[in-house]
Design a protein around this motif. Sequence first.
Motif, PDB file in Angstrom:
ATOM      1  N   PHE A   7      39.154  46.008  30.977  1.00 33.49           N
ATOM      2  CA  PHE A   7      40.030  47.106  30.598  1.00 33.49           C
ATOM      3  C   PHE A   7      41.257  47.110  31.484  1.00 33.49           C
ATOM      4  N   ALA A   8      42.388  47.519  30.918  1.00 34.30           N
ATOM      5  CA  ALA A   8      43.547  47.880  31.721  1.00 34.30           C
ATOM      6  C   ALA A   8      43.331  49.342  32.087  1.00 34.30           C
ATOM      7  N   VAL A   9      43.318  49.631  33.367  1.00 34.55           N
ATOM      8  CA  VAL A   9      43.012  50.969  33.870  1.00 34.55           C
ATOM      9  C   VAL A   9      44.276  51.600  34.436  1.00 34.55           C
ATOM     10  N   VAL A  10      44.518  52.837  34.019  1.00 31.37           N
ATOM     11  CA  VAL A  10      45.641  53.609  34.541  1.00 31.37           C
ATOM     12  C   VAL A  10      45.075  54.805  35.288  1.00 31.37           C
ATOM     13  N   VAL A  11      45.536  54.977  36.529  1.00 33.25           N
ATOM     14  CA  VAL A  11      45.181  56.164  37.310  1.00 33.25           C
ATOM     15  C   VAL A  11      46.453  56.972  37.532  1.00 33.25           C
ATOM     16  N   MET A  21      41.937  51.745  43.671  1.00 31.22           N
ATOM     17  CA  MET A  21      40.798  51.076  44.306  1.00 31.22           C
ATOM     18  C   MET A  21      39.571  51.986  44.372  1.00 31.22           C
ATOM     19  N   GLN A  22      39.779  53.286  44.510  1.00 24.90           N
ATOM     20  CA  GLN A  22      38.655  54.222  44.496  1.00 24.90           C
ATOM     21  C   GLN A  22      37.972  54.218  43.133  1.00 24.90           C
ATOM     22  N   VAL A  23      38.763  54.195  42.059  1.00 29.26           N
ATOM     23  CA  VAL A  23      38.194  54.150  40.710  1.00 29.26           C
ATOM     24  C   VAL A  23      37.442  52.837  40.508  1.00 29.26           C
ATOM     25  N   VAL A  24      38.044  51.724  40.934  1.00 30.91           N
ATOM     26  CA  VAL A  24      37.409  50.408  40.787  1.00 30.91           C
ATOM     27  C   VAL A  24      36.067  50.390  41.518  1.00 30.91           C
ATOM     28  N   LEU A  31      38.312  43.873  40.432  1.00 31.51           N
ATOM     29  CA  LEU A  31      39.734  43.798  40.115  1.00 31.51           C
ATOM     30  C   LEU A  31      40.049  42.398  39.609  1.00 31.51           C
ATOM     31  N   VAL A  32      40.549  42.308  38.383  1.00 27.38           N
ATOM     32  CA  VAL A  32      40.879  41.021  37.783  1.00 27.38           C
ATOM     33  C   VAL A  32      42.348  40.689  38.007  1.00 27.38           C
ATOM     34  N   HIS A  44      37.058  44.443  35.436  1.00 26.23           N
ATOM     35  CA  HIS A  44      35.895  43.943  34.695  1.00 26.23           C
ATOM     36  C   HIS A  44      34.650  44.458  35.409  1.00 26.23           C
ATOM     37  N   PRO A  45      33.568  44.719  34.682  1.00 28.02           N
ATOM     38  CA  PRO A  45      32.357  45.188  35.368  1.00 28.02           C
ATOM     39  C   PRO A  45      31.786  44.112  36.288  1.00 28.02           C
TER      40      PRO A  45
END
Length: 89
Positions: A7-11, A21-24, A31-32, A44-45
């Motif tokens: 997923f592309a993650v937006v915080v 990094m806290q969300v990851v 982190l990919v 990625h999980p």
Amino acid sequence: PGDDASFAVVVSPASGEAGLMQVVGAADAVLVRQSRFPWLAVVHPRGTQDPSDFQAALKNAGALLLLHPALLAGCFNQPFAPQDTRQMS
């Protein structure tokens, strides 16, 4: 997201790279690819998490938005510097 669990993650932009990094970490993700924006990355999980479970873990960890990584290809390019451009005549 399709078959892949990336997923592309937006915080929140206010949280910056530390918030990302806290969300990851909280979602047990890897982190990919980091973008040029400190609040956006592809993750990625870490294990064999189902994509829907991973999506829920990212949201529970504080992700504001999850997108397919291909939708954000332009966000991963470095911006042009003046020396990289030339005047067209």
